[in-house]
Design a protein around this motif. Structure first.
Motif, PDB file in Angstrom:
ATOM      1  N   LEU A  20     -16.470  32.764 -27.731  1.00 29.37           N
ATOM      2  CA  LEU A  20     -16.663  33.951 -26.882  1.00 29.37           C
ATOM      3  C   LEU A  20     -15.335  34.668 -26.654  1.00 29.37           C
ATOM      4  CD1 LEU A  20     -19.218  32.609 -24.273  1.00 29.37           C
ATOM      5  CD2 LEU A  20     -19.587  34.400 -25.963  1.00 29.37           C
ATOM      6  N   GLN A  24     -14.243  38.400 -28.010  1.00 26.48           N
ATOM      7  CA  GLN A  24     -13.786  39.433 -27.066  1.00 26.48           C
ATOM      8  C   GLN A  24     -12.448  40.008 -27.495  1.00 26.48           C
ATOM      9  OE1 GLN A  24     -13.537  39.090 -22.685  1.00 26.48           O
ATOM     10  NE2 GLN A  24     -14.916  37.373 -23.007  1.00 26.48           N
ATOM     11  N   ILE A  27     -12.842  42.334 -30.610  1.00 28.03           N
ATOM     12  CA  ILE A  27     -13.351  43.686 -30.338  1.00 28.03           C
ATOM     13  C   ILE A  27     -12.329  44.475 -29.525  1.00 28.03           C
ATOM     14  CG2 ILE A  27     -15.243  45.019 -29.353  1.00 28.03           C
ATOM     15  CD1 ILE A  27     -17.026  42.594 -29.766  1.00 28.03           C
ATOM     16  N   ILE A 287     -10.476  47.724 -20.529  1.00 27.75           N
ATOM     17  CA  ILE A 287     -10.912  46.674 -21.456  1.00 27.75           C
ATOM     18  C   ILE A 287      -9.856  45.565 -21.509  1.00 27.75           C
ATOM     19  CG2 ILE A 287      -9.994  47.525 -23.682  1.00 27.75           C
ATOM     20  CD1 ILE A 287     -12.781  46.839 -24.771  1.00 27.75           C
ATOM     21  N   ILE A 290     -10.435  43.523 -18.357  1.00 30.61           N
ATOM     22  CA  ILE A 290     -11.636  42.685 -18.433  1.00 30.61           C
ATOM     23  C   ILE A 290     -11.384  41.476 -19.325  1.00 30.61           C
ATOM     24  CG2 ILE A 290     -13.948  42.636 -19.432  1.00 30.61           C
ATOM     25  CD1 ILE A 290     -14.530  45.176 -18.075  1.00 30.61           C
ATOM     26  N   GLY A 294     -11.411  37.652 -18.177  1.00 29.87           N
ATOM     27  CA  GLY A 294     -12.304  36.716 -18.870  1.00 29.87           C
ATOM     28  C   GLY A 294     -11.545  35.461 -19.281  1.00 29.87           C
ATOM     29  N   LEU A 298     -12.355  31.664 -17.867  1.00 23.72           N
ATOM     30  CA  LEU A 298     -12.745  30.549 -18.730  1.00 23.72           C
ATOM     31  C   LEU A 298     -11.682  29.455 -18.740  1.00 23.72           C
ATOM     32  CD1 LEU A 298     -14.696  31.900 -21.784  1.00 23.72           C
ATOM     33  CD2 LEU A 298     -15.500  30.732 -19.747  1.00 23.72           C
ATOM     34  N   PHE A 301     -12.053  27.449 -15.634  1.00 27.20           N
ATOM     35  CA  PHE A 301     -13.211  26.568 -15.772  1.00 27.20           C
ATOM     36  C   PHE A 301     -12.862  25.349 -16.621  1.00 27.20           C
ATOM     37  CE2 PHE A 301     -16.815  25.478 -18.551  1.00 27.20           C
ATOM     38  CZ  PHE A 301     -17.630  24.916 -17.598  1.00 27.20           C
ATOM     39  N   GLN A 305     -12.880  21.429 -15.577  1.00 26.56           N
ATOM     40  CA  GLN A 305     -13.691  20.435 -16.272  1.00 26.56           C
ATOM     41  C   GLN A 305     -12.860  19.256 -16.733  1.00 26.56           C
ATOM     42  OE1 GLN A 305     -16.103  21.859 -19.474  1.00 26.56           O
ATOM     43  NE2 GLN A 305     -17.860  21.426 -18.174  1.00 26.56           N
TER      44      GLN A 305
ATOM     45  N   LEU B  22     -16.438  38.718 -10.487  1.00 26.31           N
ATOM     46  CA  LEU B  22     -15.948  38.994 -11.840  1.00 26.31           C
ATOM     47  C   LEU B  22     -17.097  39.396 -12.762  1.00 26.31           C
ATOM     48  CD1 LEU B  22     -13.263  36.318 -12.813  1.00 26.31           C
ATOM     49  CD2 LEU B  22     -13.028  38.794 -12.784  1.00 26.31           C
ATOM     50  N   ALA B  26     -17.562  42.977 -14.402  1.00 25.01           N
ATOM     51  CA  ALA B  26     -17.542  43.193 -15.851  1.00 25.01           C
ATOM     52  C   ALA B  26     -18.762  43.993 -16.294  1.00 25.01           C
ATOM     53  CB  ALA B  26     -17.485  41.863 -16.581  1.00 25.01           C
ATOM     54  N   LEU B 321     -20.220  45.649 -25.121  1.00 26.60           N
ATOM     55  CA  LEU B 321     -20.372  44.365 -25.814  1.00 26.60           C
ATOM     56  C   LEU B 321     -19.294  43.384 -25.345  1.00 26.60           C
ATOM     57  CD1 LEU B 321     -21.826  42.716 -27.970  1.00 26.60           C
ATOM     58  CD2 LEU B 321     -20.292  43.690 -29.675  1.00 26.60           C
ATOM     59  N   VAL B 322     -18.068  43.870 -25.199  1.00 26.77           N
ATOM     60  CA  VAL B 322     -16.995  43.007 -24.687  1.00 26.77           C
ATOM     61  C   VAL B 322     -17.356  42.517 -23.291  1.00 26.77           C
ATOM     62  CG1 VAL B 322     -14.595  42.969 -23.910  1.00 26.77           C
ATOM     63  CG2 VAL B 322     -15.172  44.037 -26.070  1.00 26.77           C
ATOM     64  N   CYS B 323     -17.871  43.426 -22.463  1.00 26.27           N
ATOM     65  CA  CYS B 323     -18.253  43.038 -21.104  1.00 26.27           C
ATOM     66  C   CYS B 323     -19.352  41.985 -21.123  1.00 26.27           C
ATOM     67  CB  CYS B 323     -18.720  44.262 -20.319  1.00 26.27           C
ATOM     68  SG  CYS B 323     -17.411  45.456 -20.091  1.00 26.27           S
ATOM     69  N   LEU B 325     -20.029  39.802 -23.600  1.00 25.31           N
ATOM     70  CA  LEU B 325     -19.432  38.539 -24.069  1.00 25.31           C
ATOM     71  C   LEU B 325     -18.687  37.865 -22.924  1.00 25.31           C
ATOM     72  CD1 LEU B 325     -17.993  39.546 -27.552  1.00 25.31           C
ATOM     73  CD2 LEU B 325     -19.913  38.025 -27.080  1.00 25.31           C
ATOM     74  N   ASN B 326     -17.947  38.682 -22.195  1.00 23.22           N
ATOM     75  CA  ASN B 326     -17.197  38.196 -21.055  1.00 23.22           C
ATOM     76  C   ASN B 326     -18.134  37.519 -20.058  1.00 23.22           C
ATOM     77  OD1 ASN B 326     -15.639  38.237 -18.588  1.00 23.22           O
ATOM     78  ND2 ASN B 326     -14.257  39.578 -19.710  1.00 23.22           N
ATOM     79  N   ILE B 328     -21.199  36.383 -20.582  1.00 17.95           N
ATOM     80  CA  ILE B 328     -21.787  35.160 -21.139  1.00 17.95           C
ATOM     81  C   ILE B 328     -20.848  33.984 -20.861  1.00 17.95           C
ATOM     82  CG2 ILE B 328     -22.455  33.935 -23.246  1.00 17.95           C
ATOM     83  CD1 ILE B 328     -23.301  36.553 -24.457  1.00 17.95           C
ATOM     84  N   GLY B 329     -19.568  34.194 -21.145  1.00 18.64           N
ATOM     85  CA  GLY B 329     -18.582  33.129 -20.935  1.00 18.64           C
ATOM     86  C   GLY B 329     -18.560  32.678 -19.484  1.00 18.64           C
ATOM     87  N   LEU B 330     -18.547  33.652 -18.572  1.00 17.05           N
ATOM     88  CA  LEU B 330     -18.451  33.302 -17.154  1.00 17.05           C
ATOM     89  C   LEU B 330     -19.730  32.633 -16.659  1.00 17.05           C
ATOM     90  CD1 LEU B 330     -16.614  36.499 -15.861  1.00 17.05           C
ATOM     91  CD2 LEU B 330     -15.646  34.248 -16.275  1.00 17.05           C
ATOM     92  N   LEU B 332     -21.863  30.966 -18.421  1.00 22.47           N
ATOM     93  CA  LEU B 332     -21.913  29.648 -19.050  1.00 22.47           C
ATOM     94  C   LEU B 332     -21.045  28.670 -18.254  1.00 22.47           C
ATOM     95  CD1 LEU B 332     -23.088  28.173 -21.480  1.00 22.47           C
ATOM     96  CD2 LEU B 332     -20.991  28.698 -22.718  1.00 22.47           C
ATOM     97  N   ALA B 333     -19.834  29.136 -17.932  1.00 21.21           N
ATOM     98  CA  ALA B 333     -18.926  28.286 -17.169  1.00 21.21           C
ATOM     99  C   ALA B 333     -19.566  27.887 -15.849  1.00 21.21           C
ATOM    100  CB  ALA B 333     -17.626  29.031 -16.924  1.00 21.21           C
ATOM    101  N   MET B 336     -22.593  25.468 -16.407  1.00 21.19           N
ATOM    102  CA  MET B 336     -22.195  24.143 -16.864  1.00 21.19           C
ATOM    103  C   MET B 336     -21.605  23.329 -15.720  1.00 21.19           C
ATOM    104  SD  MET B 336     -23.122  23.977 -19.945  1.00 21.19           S
ATOM    105  CE  MET B 336     -22.286  22.751 -20.932  1.00 21.19           C
ATOM    106  N   TYR B 421     -28.493  32.837 -23.248  1.00 18.64           N
ATOM    107  CA  TYR B 421     -27.892  31.712 -23.946  1.00 18.64           C
ATOM    108  C   TYR B 421     -27.439  30.618 -22.976  1.00 18.64           C
ATOM    109  CZ  TYR B 421     -24.651  28.861 -26.570  1.00 18.64           C
ATOM    110  OH  TYR B 421     -24.013  27.797 -27.110  1.00 18.64           O
ATOM    111  N   ARG B 425     -28.912  26.911 -22.926  1.00 20.47           N
ATOM    112  CA  ARG B 425     -27.976  25.827 -23.189  1.00 20.47           C
ATOM    113  C   ARG B 425     -28.030  24.775 -22.078  1.00 20.47           C
ATOM    114  NH1 ARG B 425     -22.433  25.715 -25.057  1.00 20.47           N
ATOM    115  NH2 ARG B 425     -21.932  23.516 -24.771  1.00 20.47           N
TER     116      ARG B 425
END
Lengths: 401, 438
Positions: A20, A24, A27, A287, A290, A294, A298, A301, A305, B22, B26, B321-323, B325-326, B328-330, B332-333, B336, B421, B425
């Motif tokens: 991911l 990012q 792009i 961008i 962001i 991001g 992550l 996180f 973990q 966040l 986003a 799309l970047v937002c 993806l961003n 999704i990552g957050l 997911l975190a 999880m 996703y 998951r």
């Protein structure tokens, strides 16, 4: 580099987050490279030298409306009044104004043969005060004399006998140089080139012939009369107000249709480019922010973990520096994958913009600069979470949660 | 069940305020940027006359020079026609309606001596202009066919000019002085502002409509000159008024109303024959080429939307799309992190379906909040675009209900896509694995 293998295998066990982030970054790189390139191009166009005194000049459009309106008399009276005003450095009759988006263009040739190739250029009709009022620099030959200025109407217009060309126009017509003294033709009518002006932008800032201009000595006796006025430095706005009152009060059968500074003409001509630049700058900034957030999110996180793992490593002798290095290296690997994909994507995006929207192809060096920039951004973003990870106590390893 | 899931989602978001902010931020910024660019695109490419845009055709003829083709368009057809062709085609009158028109500069001399004379743009046109383009009248109506040919000095005022001269009162039958000539007012329009200004794209496509409309047949007696774009080839030395009317200069916009496909085909045939006839008279040196484009085709052909606007729409979708993806990552975190809780609930009998639904609802809540933030940002973005462009930019930069709906849908779709996703998951985690480590 000895941690390379373990970092890689740890990443492969938990691919999603890394993929991911890499996507990012890819792009983001594609967008940022292209956006910065477009911004740079537009700014370059907007800051090209005009060859004109843009800051101090303004245009006045007068319009006659009475049945007995005599243009020759009114133009004389208006010009005399303008030139006598305090704060006015010079004033000229000028039918079209450079940078204004309104103008006259004609095809010029070096022979009267109708099959001869022609060069399109902007045409500016003015009097002997024109060059000085515009603020353009004569580099060869001479200015017009009063006798050479013709007074005409659009109906009966024929080209005057002399013309002054910009350097760009002269070079295009006479690639071998030596334009001065030569004859140029519009249709069958000839004009002698008596002067060359170093540089002057014409009416349409997005036209490829912007720098090719011909200045001809003619005053149009029409209901619409145009003047260009150059104020003493710094006095433009104040002089504009005084001029409006003065001309309105002359009572020669006309009224002030429009007054506009050349500065305003220029900013109006570039309004779309300016808007595009600002929008792209905002989008680029957002961008990058962001993507950075991001990465921070992550990374935090993943630190959370792996608290126990980090504690264990610390207990087994890893120094704080090693922990920080682990996270920096991990992020660097992800960013590198991202920028590799991103470089290809940036070129693809540019190709799409070039073919579909007629933008220019990107200069190659934007991509390596972007790559370095995103490496730095990634490392800066991950530094905070990495330092926090380094503060995890080795004692954590001994606890169960 | 839904409200229970909703409560759970809100509680979960409150537990991690920074992460939630966040994610909402986003999605919100992504939606804000897309809303701004899409709105500008939507308004720029809008249909100015939806009820009959498919029946109105811009007429193009290739009367250009034998030495070089017309350079201003992709297919080398001039976008306007000559005075000769305009008057010929009007006289032949083969379409249901047809109209030739152009703009001219005029001075209004108010009756009230305290009011200064001022400059207006008039459209010189035939009377079919008004029914053809569904122009709405407030008072009176168009002039009659008799006025066309008798060269009567009649005028239709715009709503705005009537406000300025008569304070908005019914002025039909009164006089107005234009350039020293008296014109009798026969009609006053309602406010009319086709966006874009499709019937004349030569000048500012998003500019104002004209201030006044006068009969085309006054061109010769009043020696009216076009204030718009003139493009010429050949014979460039004759600048006289009569010479200009006879010349191959193009400066008149010509439209035909053709209600059916067969009418269109017949008219196309007729134009070809017309050009061949003119060739016999020594005109039209290039191969026979004519074109009929309807309103939307005409707008596209003239590049009204602009490459900048279109490339910004593409760029803003990549941004979105970047937002996503961003997010999704957050998400997911976040999900999880709750693996333990999920493992426990699964062990206690919660089905995968129930959990999946719960997490999707949580994503949708993020999406709706992000959409709301995005609308606010889009509104602010459009405000910014308006102040950047100035002038009449309000016409291409304001939010309408269509765009509000599209933005909200986009926000929810984006965040549900972002949540799918992670939710899938997370519910696949084998419960035993997580219960063990506890």
């Amino acid at each position: 580099m000895m941690e390379f293998r373990p970092i890689l295998s740890a990443m492969l066990r938990n691919k999603t987050g890394a993929i991911l982030i890499a996507l990012q970054i890819a792009i983001t790189l594609a967008i940022v490279c292209n956006a910065v390139f477009v911004i740079q191009q537009r700014v370059a166009a907007m800051t090209r030298p005009t060859g004109l005194d843009v800051r101090d000049t303004f245009a006045v459009t007068m319009r006659g409306y009475t049945q007995d309106y005599r243009p020759a008399h009114a133009i004389r009276a208006d010009l005399d009044a303008l030139r006598a005003m305090p704060g006015v450095a010079n004033a000229a009759s000028m039918f079209h104004i450079p940078l204004s988006g309104g103008g006259w263009s004609s095809g010029f040739a070096t022979s009267p043969d109708p099959k001869a190739p022609t060069v399109d250029m902007g045409v500016f009709h003015t009097d002997t005060h024109g060059l000085d009022t515009l603020g353009v620099k004569l580099v060869a030959g001479r200015n017009f004399t009063n006798d050479e200025v013709i007074h005409t109407t659009r109906d009966t217009y024929t080209w005057p006998s002399v013309v002054i060309l910009t350097r760009a126009a002269a070079d295009k017509l006479f690639p071998k140089g030596k334009a001065l003294g030569k004859a140029v033709y519009v249709g069958k009518q000839s004009m002698t080139v008596i002067g060359i002006v170093k540089h002057m932008q014409g009416s349409w800032v997005h036209w490829s012939g912007l720098n090719r201009n011909a200045i001809v000595p003619a005053v149009f006796l029409e209901p619409r009369a145009g003047f260009l006025v150059r104020a003493e430095p710094g006095q433009r706005d104040h002089v504009m107000k005084a001029v409006e009152n003065k001309l309105q009060g002359l009572h020669v059968g006309n009224y002030v249709q429009r007054m506009r500074s050349m500065e305003r003409f220029r900013s109006d001509s570039y309004v779309g480019d300016h808007a595009m630049t600002v929008i792209l700058m905002v989008v680029t900034g957002m961008i990058l922010a962001i993507t950075a957030f991001g990465i921070v999110g992550l990374a935090s996180f993943s630190v959370n973990q792996r608290r126990k793992q980090i504690g264990t490593r610390r207990a087994l002798g890893a120094r704080r520096r090693d922990i920080v290095r682990y996270f920096l290296l991990e992020n660097w690997i992800i960013t590198t994958v991202g920028v590799l994909i991103g470089s290809a994507l940036a070129v693809a995006l540019n190709l799409w913009l070039v073919t579909t929207y007629e933008l220019n192809p990107i200069a190659w060096y934007y991509i390596p600069i972007g790559v370095v920039g995103l490496w730095a951004l990634g490392l800066a973003a991950v530094l905070g979470p990495a330092l926090r990870a380094a503060r995890i106590s080795p004692a954590l390893a001994t606890r169960t949660v | 069940m839904f409200s229970y899931n909703l409560r759970l989602a809100l509680r979960s978001m409150r537990r991690t305020p920074i992460l939630s902010a966040l994610m909402i931020g986003a999605i919100g910024i992504g939606i804000g940027v897309s809303t701004t660019t899409l709105t500008v695109y939507h308004l720029r490419s809008g249909n100015p006359i939806p009820q009959k845009s498919g029946q109105l055709y811009a007429v193009q003829l290739d009367n250009w020079s034998p030495n070089e083709p017309y350079g201003g368009t992709s297919d080398h057809l001039p976008t306007q026609v000559t005075y000769r062709d305009a008057t010929n085609l009007m006289r032949l009158g083969k379409a249901k309606r047809q109209n030739a028109s152009y703009i001219t500069s005029m001075t209004v001399i108010p009756h009230n001596r305290n009011q200064k004379p001022f400059h207006v743009i008039s459209r010189v046109t035939y009377n079919d202009f008004f029914p053809m383009f569904d122009v709405p009248f407030q008072y009176g109506g168009p002039w009659g066919d008799a006025d066309n040919s008798s060269r009567a000095q009649v005028v239709v005022l715009s709503h705005e000019l009537n406000e300025k001269l008569f304070g908005g009162a019914n002025s039909v039958g009164k006089d107005v002085r234009l350039d020293g000539n008296r014109f009798r007012i026969v009609g006053v329009l309602k406010h009319w502002e086709p966006t874009p200004h499709f019937y004349d794209l030569e000048n500012d496509s998003f500019g104002d409509s004209e201030d006044a409309y006068i009969p085309f047949d006054l061109t010769v007696p009043l020696k009216l000159q076009s204030a718009g774009n003139n493009s010429c080839w050949g014979n460039g030395s004759d600048h006289s008024f009569e010479g200009h009317l006879e010349s191959e200069c193009v400066w008149i916009q010509f439209w035909a109303e053709l209600p059916t496909a067969s009418a269109r085909a017949r008219y196309h045939q007729f134009l070809g024959n017309y050009v061949r006839d003119q060739k016999k008279a020594g005109r039209f040196p290039r191969p026979v080429k004519t074109s009929l484009r309807n309103v939307m085709q005409w707008i596209a052909y003239n590049g009204v939307v602009g490459n900048d606007t279109r490339s910004l729409v593409g760029l803003s979708f990549m941004f979105l799309l970047v937002c996503v993806l961003n997010t999704i990552g957050l998400i997911l975190a976040k999900f999880m992190r709750r693996s333990g809780e999920i493992g426990l609930r699964r062990a206690l009998g919660a089905s995968r379906h129930a959990l999946f639904r719960q997490y999707l609802v949580e994503s949708a809540v993020i999406g709706v909040s992000g959409g709301a933030v995005g609308l606010l940002l889009g509104w602010a973005g459009l405000f910014g675009v308006r102040s950047l462009l100035g002038g009449n930019a309000a016409r291409i930069a304001h939010l309408d209900w269509t765009m509000i709906g599209i933005s909200l849908l986009l926000a929810i779709a984006a965040s549900v896509a972002a949540g799918l996703y992670p939710a899938w998951r997370v519910v696949r985690i084998p419960p035993a694995a997580y219960l063990k480590t506890q």
